[in-house]
Scaffold this motif. Structure first.
Motif, PDB file in Angstrom:
ATOM      1  N   TRP A 174       0.835  -1.210   0.000  1.00 45.55           N
ATOM      2  CA  TRP A 174       0.000   0.000   0.000  1.00 45.55           C
ATOM      3  C   TRP A 174       0.867   1.257   0.000  1.00 45.55           C
ATOM      4  CZ3 TRP A 174      -4.989   1.983   0.240  1.00 45.55           C
ATOM      5  CH2 TRP A 174      -5.105   3.281   0.749  1.00 45.55           C
ATOM      6  N   ILE A 175       0.521   2.216  -0.845  1.00 47.40           N
ATOM      7  CA  ILE A 175       1.139   3.541  -0.724  1.00 47.40           C
ATOM      8  C   ILE A 175       0.042   4.589  -0.712  1.00 47.40           C
ATOM      9  CG2 ILE A 175       3.124   2.700  -2.021  1.00 47.40           C
ATOM     10  CD1 ILE A 175       2.473   4.791  -4.191  1.00 47.40           C
ATOM     11  N   ASN A 176       0.311   5.705  -0.040  1.00 50.76           N
ATOM     12  CA  ASN A 176      -0.552   6.873  -0.238  1.00 50.76           C
ATOM     13  C   ASN A 176       0.238   8.162  -0.196  1.00 50.76           C
ATOM     14  OD1 ASN A 176      -1.082   6.143   2.697  1.00 50.76           O
ATOM     15  ND2 ASN A 176      -2.595   7.769   2.622  1.00 50.76           N
ATOM     16  N   GLY A 177      -0.336   9.220   0.359  1.00 54.52           N
ATOM     17  CA  GLY A 177       0.153  10.577   0.135  1.00 54.52           C
ATOM     18  C   GLY A 177       1.659  10.751  -0.033  1.00 54.52           C
ATOM     19  N   THR A 178       2.031  11.649  -0.928  1.00 60.94           N
ATOM     20  CA  THR A 178       3.438  11.986  -1.109  1.00 60.94           C
ATOM     21  C   THR A 178       3.842  12.920   0.026  1.00 60.94           C
ATOM     22  OG1 THR A 178       2.978  13.933  -2.474  1.00 60.94           O
ATOM     23  CG2 THR A 178       3.248  11.839  -3.611  1.00 60.94           C
TER      24      THR A 178
ATOM     25  N   TYR B  55       6.943   8.817   0.884  1.00 66.25           N
ATOM     26  CA  TYR B  55       5.502   8.580   0.785  1.00 66.25           C
ATOM     27  C   TYR B  55       5.036   7.621   1.867  1.00 66.25           C
ATOM     28  CZ  TYR B  55       7.281   4.523  -1.789  1.00 66.25           C
ATOM     29  OH  TYR B  55       7.968   3.394  -2.143  1.00 66.25           O
ATOM     30  N   GLN B  56       3.750   7.713   2.166  1.00 69.23           N
ATOM     31  CA  GLN B  56       3.114   6.874   3.166  1.00 69.23           C
ATOM     32  C   GLN B  56       3.095   5.444   2.641  1.00 69.23           C
ATOM     33  OE1 GLN B  56       0.970   8.669   6.131  1.00 69.23           O
ATOM     34  NE2 GLN B  56       3.036   9.404   5.724  1.00 69.23           N
TER      35      GLN B  56
ATOM     36  N   ALA C 116      -2.815   8.778  -6.206  1.00 70.90           N
ATOM     37  CA  ALA C 116      -4.094   8.298  -6.755  1.00 70.90           C
ATOM     38  C   ALA C 116      -4.330   6.902  -6.201  1.00 70.90           C
ATOM     39  CB  ALA C 116      -4.042   8.258  -8.275  1.00 70.90           C
ATOM     40  N   ASN C 117      -5.486   6.674  -5.606  1.00 73.78           N
ATOM     41  CA  ASN C 117      -5.755   5.342  -5.051  1.00 73.78           C
ATOM     42  C   ASN C 117      -6.397   4.438  -6.104  1.00 73.78           C
ATOM     43  OD1 ASN C 117      -8.378   6.306  -5.051  1.00 73.78           O
ATOM     44  ND2 ASN C 117      -8.821   5.680  -2.946  1.00 73.78           N
ATOM     45  N   GLU C 118      -6.718   3.242  -5.702  1.00 73.23           N
ATOM     46  CA  GLU C 118      -7.326   2.280  -6.628  1.00 73.23           C
ATOM     47  C   GLU C 118      -8.838   2.489  -6.664  1.00 73.23           C
ATOM     48  OE1 GLU C 118      -5.198   0.012  -8.315  1.00 73.23           O
ATOM     49  OE2 GLU C 118      -3.741   1.329  -7.359  1.00 73.23           O
TER      50      GLU C 118
END
Ligand code: NAG
Ligand code: NAG
Ligand code: NAG
Ligand code: NAG
Length: 580
Positions: A63-67, A81-82, A335-337
């Motif tokens: 999982w990755i999220n916000g930069t 990144y998260q 951008a998420n899934e």
């Protein structure tokens, strides 16, 4: 100084990733053989490796999220990144770290910031980087300090070795941390994401996102020495939006000037962005900053965090930084899934980053312009072009000549023969482009438009994602342009989230001309309307329009002729992507 290849070899984390990849390789081969063997009419599964993005940023798995904290340091671009090291769903959040020479080819390093002190013991959430006067980078970030609630405190970290251009190790001075804790009156679960700090009149300032009742706001913190921080009485700005995550605040050069400004430089105009937790979109305003009072005033108060978005699609928790190497301001975002959580677990990964965008103030001064960083063009391979081709009402044509268009960059200029047939604009949609697009999708016949591209389309057109324009006329006869991405026919797979995404395009089309660029990448369609006035990133998961089954078309479902003055489509190569 490590060369990129050595980085991969020496970083234990990268080695681990390599090992995981090797372990996964047998599955990958198996799956791709399956996909090729299947007759095209049988939908393939979302876990197909042909849907894993090719040139958008992502790590090999999880999982990755916000930069966070994008910056340029000693010849390297750094991106944090998260990241969840343990799986493809949100949790166990640390700061993963990648470096690049061009914002396109990326090398994975070990996580840079991870729980290690009392004030970040239960998670290291988002934050920013600031370059101090002597060039030392400082990272400020939100730590979670209690397990029962997500109790948030702000922390600071410095490089262990400033001479290391890769900034691999960070120290969190015990005597400084936390640098800001929620005081009485601040909701400790809604207090996060410190910005890049700026220097004004000898004092550093930074913002922290929050909420009071239902007003989203940006707290101001001040410091003389970057060590001891004090909260100012008033927030920089607030609006009736609910919680502000990941605020971002920066000066912009004059209207139409493409160069960026360092965050501490004075700007005639400033941009204040907030990621709205309630709607999960990044909104911004353009306005003025009064440094003596530390107050920000948007130019158009009526549009306060309801109108302008960086991107009208799938794009959140973004951050900008000033790139001194190319004197530009660059925007990075997540951008998420749009598939399901079980699909993400089966794929073993979730989340990508948009192609970094250069951003600057539009000549009107009213909004920003955004354009993919020029370095992405290095990935362009074989191309085909079409010129002066008229598309009659109800007609379409295929752009042929590329081996495949599932990983492509398309630039097209359209010319409308006349705006006479534009449909009347219903004022009820004034602020709701997305709703309008939901009603007037790509297959709903119009006057001037819908016209545009069908991307990631199957040869029989059962699957297609439409990126298009549609022109309306308001009560005064003034044209109003809608840009839309319609993924409702993007996949035969059931149970996908397929929202239509749309924004208005504030552009003068009296000449009848408008341009569109789409970066197509297997399960991403990232589009730029009218030279970057309106941007839409969508995630789509075709089941037959994958690999060589993906086609590209131009369509016109309006009553007026549309001419393709010029279209060029390039195949896009795969960059080095974190060892994947
Ligand atoms: C990270 O993802 C979580 C889960 O979707 C979300 O709640 C949070 O707002 C995101 N934060 C950032 C900084 O991206
Ligand atoms: C600091 O980094 C430089 C450059 O990578 C390296 O030559 C030096 O040995 C490092 N110093 C320490 C103490 O690790
Ligand atoms: C703090 O915010 C959370 C999340 O919105 C909310 O549930 C809680 O009631 C708030 N606490 C206070 C004291 O306002
Ligand atoms: C991510 O995806 C879901 C749909 O799967 C959506 O509802 C959500 O708002 C998205 N965005 C963010 C930033 O979490």
């Amino acid at each position: 100084m490590g060369t990129p290849r050595r980085v991969l070899l020496v970083a234990p984390w990268a080695l681990l990733l390599l090992a995981l990849q090797l372990a996964a390789a047998s599955h990958v081969i198996h799956r791709s053989l399956e996909a090729e063997a299947a007759p095209p009419s049988v939908p393939s599964s979302i876990v197909s490796p042909l849907l894993r993005t090719g040139y958008h940023f992502q790590p090999p798995r999880n999982w990755i999220n916000g930069t966070a904290a994008p910056m340029y340091y000693k010849g390297w671009y750094h991106l944090f990144y998260q990241y969840n090291p343990k799986g493809a769903v949100w949790g166990n959040i640390v700061w993963a770290h990648s470096v690049s020479h061009d914002l396109i080819n990326w090398f994975a390093l070990e996580p840079a910031i991870y729980p290690s002190i009392p004030s970040d013991k239960y998670g290291c959430w988002s934050g920013s980087a600031t370059l101090l006067a002597d060039g030392t980078p400082a990272i400020t970030y939100t730590g979670i300090s209690r397990p029962d609630i997500n109790y948030q405190e702000q922390n600071i970290a410095f490089p262990k070795n400033k001479s290391d251009p890769l900034l691999r190790e960070w120290v969190k001075p015990a005597e400084l941390n936390p640098i800001a804790s929620p005081e009485p009156g601040i909701n400790a679960t809604q207090f996060r994401d410190p910005t890049t700090a700026w220097l004004a009149d000898g004092h550093w300032r930074m913002l922290v996102g929050g909420v009071r009742d239902t007003r989203g706001l940006a707290f101001v913190y001040r410091s003389k020495d970057f060590k001891k921080w004090t909260r100012a009485k008033h927030p920089l700005h607030s609006a009736l939006t609910g919680m502000w995550e990941c605020p971002d605040f920066f000066p912009v050069a004059g209207s139409g000037e493409e160069n960026g400004l360092d965050t501490s430089e004075h700007g005639e105009k400033y941009v204040l962005k907030a990621s709205l937790d309630l709607t999960r979109y990044d909104y911004y305003t353009v306005g003025r900053y009064h440094k003596e009072k530390d107050r920000y005033v948007p130019d158009n108060p009526a549009g306060d965090y309801h109108r302008l978005r960086y991107d009208y699609g799938n794009f959140y928790a973004s951050k900008t930084f000033y790139d001194p190497a190319k004197r530009r301001r660059v925007l990075t975002g997540w951008a998420n899934e749009s598939d399901s959580v079980p699909d993400d677990k089966a794929k073993g990964w979730a989340g990508i980053h948009a192609i970094p965008r250069k951003i600057w103030l539009d000549p009107s001064g009213k909004q920003l312009l955004q354009w993919p960083v020029e370095e992405v063009e290095k990935l362009r391979g074989k191309s085909v072009s079409v010129s002066g081709k008229v598309v009659k009402p109800g007609q379409h044509f295929e752009v042929t000549g590329l081996a495949t268009s599932y990983q492509a960059d398309v630039e097209v200029s359209f010319e409308m023969s006349s705006l006479d047939k534009a449909e009347p604009f219903d004022p009820a949609y004034d602020n709701d482009a997305q709703k309008l697009c939901g009603v007037k999708g790509a297959d709903v016949k119009g006057g001037v438009g819908p016209f545009g591209l069908w991307v990631l389309a199957s040869g029989d057109l059962r699957e297609k994602t439409a990126v298009f324009f549609r022109v309306f006329k308001d009560g005064y006869g003034k044209p109003k342009v809608l840009m839309c991405t319609d993924p409702t026919k993007s996949s035969l797979s059931p149970d996908l989230y397929k929202p239509t995404f749309a924004g208005f395009v504030d552009t003068d089309i009296s000449s009848g001309k408008i341009s569109l660029r789409s970066l197509i990448d297997r399960s991403v369609v990232e589009s730029f309307g009218a030279g970057g006035k309106t941007c839409i990133l969508s995630r789509v998961y075709p089941s037959i329009a994958i690999g060589k089954g993906a086609h590209l078309y131009v369509f016109n479902n309006g009553e007026a002729d549309v001419k393709v003055s010029r279209l060029t489509a390039w195949e896009m190569k795969k960059p080095l992507m974190n060892g994947a």
